[in-house]
Design an enzyme around this catalytic site. Structure first.
Site, short mmCIF file in Angstrom:
data_model
loop_
_atom_site.label_atom_id
_atom_site.label_comp_id
_atom_site.label_asym_id
_atom_site.label_seq_id
_atom_site.Cartn_x
_atom_site.Cartn_y
_atom_site.Cartn_z
CG ASP A 62 3.13 26.27 3.64
OD1 ASP A 62 4.27 25.88 3.28
OD2 ASP A 62 2.48 27.12 3.01
CD GLU A 110 3.07 26.85 -0.45
OE1 GLU A 110 3.92 27.77 -0.51
OE2 GLU A 110 1.84 27.05 -0.58
CE LYS A 122 0.87 -8.54 -12.15
NZ LYS A 122 1.87 -7.69 -11.48
N GLY A 145 4.31 -8.04 -3.60
CA GLY A 145 3.43 -9.20 -3.76
C GLY A 145 3.75 -10.03 -5.00
CB THR A 146 4.30 -9.02 -8.55
OG1 THR A 146 3.11 -8.24 -8.53
CG2 THR A 146 4.50 -9.67 -9.89
C1 R5P Z 1 3.03 -4.32 -12.88
O1 R5P Z 1 2.56 -4.74 -13.95
C2 R5P Z 1 4.49 -4.12 -12.66
O2 R5P Z 1 5.27 -4.57 -13.72
C3 R5P Z 1 4.96 -4.80 -11.39
O3 R5P Z 1 4.84 -6.19 -11.53
C4 R5P Z 1 4.12 -4.35 -10.21
O4 R5P Z 1 4.08 -2.97 -10.14
C5 R5P Z 1 4.68 -4.91 -8.93
O5 R5P Z 1 3.83 -4.52 -7.90
P1 R5P Z 1 3.86 -5.23 -6.50
O6 R5P Z 1 5.29 -5.25 -6.03
O7 R5P Z 1 2.99 -4.36 -5.63
O8 R5P Z 1 3.29 -6.59 -6.66
#
Ligand code: R5P
Length: 294
Positions: A34, A36, A189, A223-224
């Site tokens: 299940d 667990e 950012k 993304g960052t």
């Molecule tokens: C956020 O402030 C962290 O330091 C990373 O920049 C973030 O978690 C990166 O996330 P992602 O790869 O989804 O852009």
């Protein structure tokens, strides 16, 4: 001290035990039909100090629950001290109520660890170190940035520019620059708290014709980092590398970053992955050894 390599960090746990020249306690684990988790500690641990090595990357909730089960079992079998070695601490980004009514998830995790019998916690580059002060037991975060910067130095990248992809990561670029000596900077950012969408200010960096390395704690969706790679390339950087302590690499994160022109993604074994080329075992072994001497 005995090392218990948890299901999520088997290799790292064994490496730490080898470096400390100490024994491991094998863990039998499986999933019941299940879903667990089943955990069995195989070995005598009465009156011993134990370090349970268990990262809490996805599946976070399962890995956390296994950690609770291992700590509680160790304590109820008579271990005199349980140190949780959690290289990647799940929920650490939910450390504030960004919106009214949100869970302070990392604090809840800390309370549950305490209830399970954890006496101390050791982690690597927790997202917001201040949060550890609220833990109900001593909790320490160690930086793996010097190890990552050394990796690039040994690769011939001395003189590369170190970039933090946001202000929160500024310290990483500064520390890396002490090893790479090519200058450093950080981006500004912003994240929309409702949609999660990120946007950046138009910062300029001294990267024309230079190599650069982006240092972040976590690469999640990528993304960052992907945006930082694109920006540095657009500003004339020669080769751009991406580094992080915690390579979560959700979905097509790796593809996104490489598609924007990165040469390589380098992570640590805080989270086992294809890019985990740097081991944090020596950092953890040293911290546990220092603990024993104190
Ligand atoms: C956020 O402030 C962290 O330091 C990373 O920049 C973030 O978690 C990166 O996330 P992602 O790869 O989804 O852009």
């Amino acid at each position: 001290m005995l090392i218990i390599p948890g299901p999520a960090s088997q290799e790292l746990g064994k490496k730490i035990a080898e470096l400390l020249n100490t024994k491991t306690v094998a863990v039998t684990f499986k999933k019941f039909p299940d879903g667990e988790s089943y955990i069995r500690l195989e070995g005598e641990i009465r009156n011993e100090e134990v370090a349970i090595v268990q990262t809490t990357s996805p599946p976070q909730d399962t890995n956390l629950l296994q950690l609770f089960l291992m700590a509680d079992t160790a304590k109820s079998l008579g271990a005199k001290k349980a140190v949780a070695v959690v290289p990647y601490l799940a929920y650490s980004r939910q450390d504030k109520r960004f919106l009214q009514g949100e869970a302070l998830s990392v604090e809840t995790v800390a309370k549950l660890l305490k209830e399970a019998g954890v006496d101390q916690l050791l982690t690597i580059n927790v997202h917001e170190p201040k949060v550890l002060k609220k833990f109900p037991f001593p909790a320490q975060t160690i930086s793996a940035i010097p190890l990552l910067a050394e990796y690039f130095k040994n690769k011939g990248l001395k003189g590369a520019f170190a970039l933090a992809p946001d202000e929160g990561a500024k310290e990483y670029a500064l520390t890396a620059d002490k090893i790479l000596n090519g200058g450093y900077g950080w981006r500004h950012k912003e994240r929309d708290r409702y949609t999660g969408a990120i946007s950046f200010r138009d910062d300029k960096f001294d990267v024309e014709g230079k190599d650069a390395v982006i240092f972040d704690d976590i690469i999640s969706t990528g993304g960052t980092t992907a945006d930082a790679v694109k920006t540095l390339k657009a500003q004339g950087a020669r080769r751009v590398y991406a580094a992080c302590m915690h390579p979560l690499l959700i979905g097509d994160a790796e593809k996104k970053i490489m598609a924007n022109g990165a040469e390589e993604i380098v992570g640590t074994d805080c989270i086992p992955s294809r890019v985990s080329k740097v081991s944090v075992a020596p950092l953890i072994a040293n911290a546990l050894a220092a603990e024993k001497e104190a």
